[in-house]
Design a protein around this motif. Structure first.
Motif, PDB file in Angstrom:
ATOM      1  N   PHE A  89       0.825  -1.210   0.000  1.00 61.61           N
ATOM      2  CA  PHE A  89       0.000   0.000   0.000  1.00 61.61           C
ATOM      3  C   PHE A  89       0.860   1.261   0.000  1.00 61.61           C
ATOM      4  N   ARG A 131      -3.489   6.183   1.916  1.00 60.22           N
ATOM      5  CA  ARG A 131      -2.722   5.435   2.912  1.00 60.22           C
ATOM      6  C   ARG A 131      -3.491   5.279   4.218  1.00 60.22           C
ATOM      7  N   SER A 134      -6.134   2.587   3.679  1.00 56.11           N
ATOM      8  CA  SER A 134      -5.595   1.239   3.481  1.00 56.11           C
ATOM      9  C   SER A 134      -4.875   0.713   4.715  1.00 56.11           C
ATOM     10  N   TRP A 138      -6.541  -2.581   6.151  1.00 54.68           N
ATOM     11  CA  TRP A 138      -5.895  -3.818   5.751  1.00 54.68           C
ATOM     12  C   TRP A 138      -4.603  -4.146   6.485  1.00 54.68           C
TER      13      TRP A 138
END
Length: 182
Positions: A89, A131, A134, A138
Motif C-alpha cells: 500500500f 494510505r 488502506s 488492511w
C-alpha cells in the motif's frame, strides 16, 4: 449508553487515531521534503527519481511510527503479512504521490524548485488519504472483539467496544497515596 453516546465514543476514538496518524505523517512529511530537497540540490538525480527515493525513506520512518505508536494496540501476530501489506500500500501511495509530481514536471513542464515542492506536497496529500484508509483497513487490523450476543443492540456493542479500547490504555491499578500522619 445511548446510541448517540456510542457514536460519540467511536468518533472520539477515530479522532485520536487520525491525530496520531497525522503526527506520524507530519514527521514523515518533513523527512520526505528534507530528503527530496537534499537530493535535488546536491545530486544530479532527476526530480521524480529524487522524489521516489525521498518517499521510500519517509515510508521506512513512518512504519516505525505507525507500528509502535499509532497502531500499537492493533494485532501484532502476522508481522510478515503486515509488513508485506504495508509495503504494497505504501508503494501504491508512492505511485500516487510521485504521479502527481511526474505529471506536473513532464506533462506541464512545471519544474522549478518551488513548483516541484508544491506538487510533491499535493501528491503527498492525495496519497495520504489513500494510505490512511488502506493502513487502518488492511495493514494494522483491529484485534477481534468479543462476539456480541443476539440480544445486544448495535449501539450497546459499539459502546462496549469503545470501553474495551479505553480499558487497554488505563493503568492496571491505581495506588492511593498514604495520608500524611502528624
Amino acid at each position: 449508553m445511548s446510541e448517540r453516546g456510542a457514536l460519540r465514543a467511536r468518533l472520539d476514538l477515530l479522532a485520536r487515531e487520525v491525530a496520531k496518524f497525522g503526527a506520524v505523517g507530519a514527521v514523515g512529511l518533513l523527512v520526505n521534503i528534507a530528503v527530496f530537497n537534499l537530493l535535488r540540490h546536491t545530486t544530479d538525480l532527476q526530480v521524480v527519481r529524487a522524489s521516489v527515493l525521498a518517499t521510500f525513506v519517509a515510508i521506512l520512518c513512518n512504519y516505525v511510527g505507525f507500528r509502535y505508536w499509532t497502531y500499537r494496540d492493533r494485532d501484532k501476530t502476522g508481522r510478515t503479512r503486515e509488513l508485506t501489506l504495508f509495503l504494497l500500500f505504501s508503494t501504491a501511495g508512492a505511485v500516487i504521490e510521485n504521479g502527481v509530481l511526474y505529471l506536473a514536471t513532464y506533462g506541464f513542464d512545471w519544474n522549478s524548485p518551488v513548483q516541484s515542492n508544491v506538487f510533491k506536497i499535493l501528491g503527498i496529500g492525495i496519497a495520504t488519504l489513500f494510505r490512511f484508509w488502506s493502513y487502518r483497513t488492511w495493514v494494522f487490523k483491529a484485534l477481534p472483539a468479543e462476539a456480541p450476543s443476539a440480544e445486544t443492540p448495535p449501539a450497546e456493542e459499539a459502546t462496549r467496544s469503545a470501553e474495551r479500547f479505553l480499558e487497554q490504555r488505563r493503568p492496571a491499578e491505581t495506588v492511593e497515596p498514604d495520608p500524611v500522619r502528624h
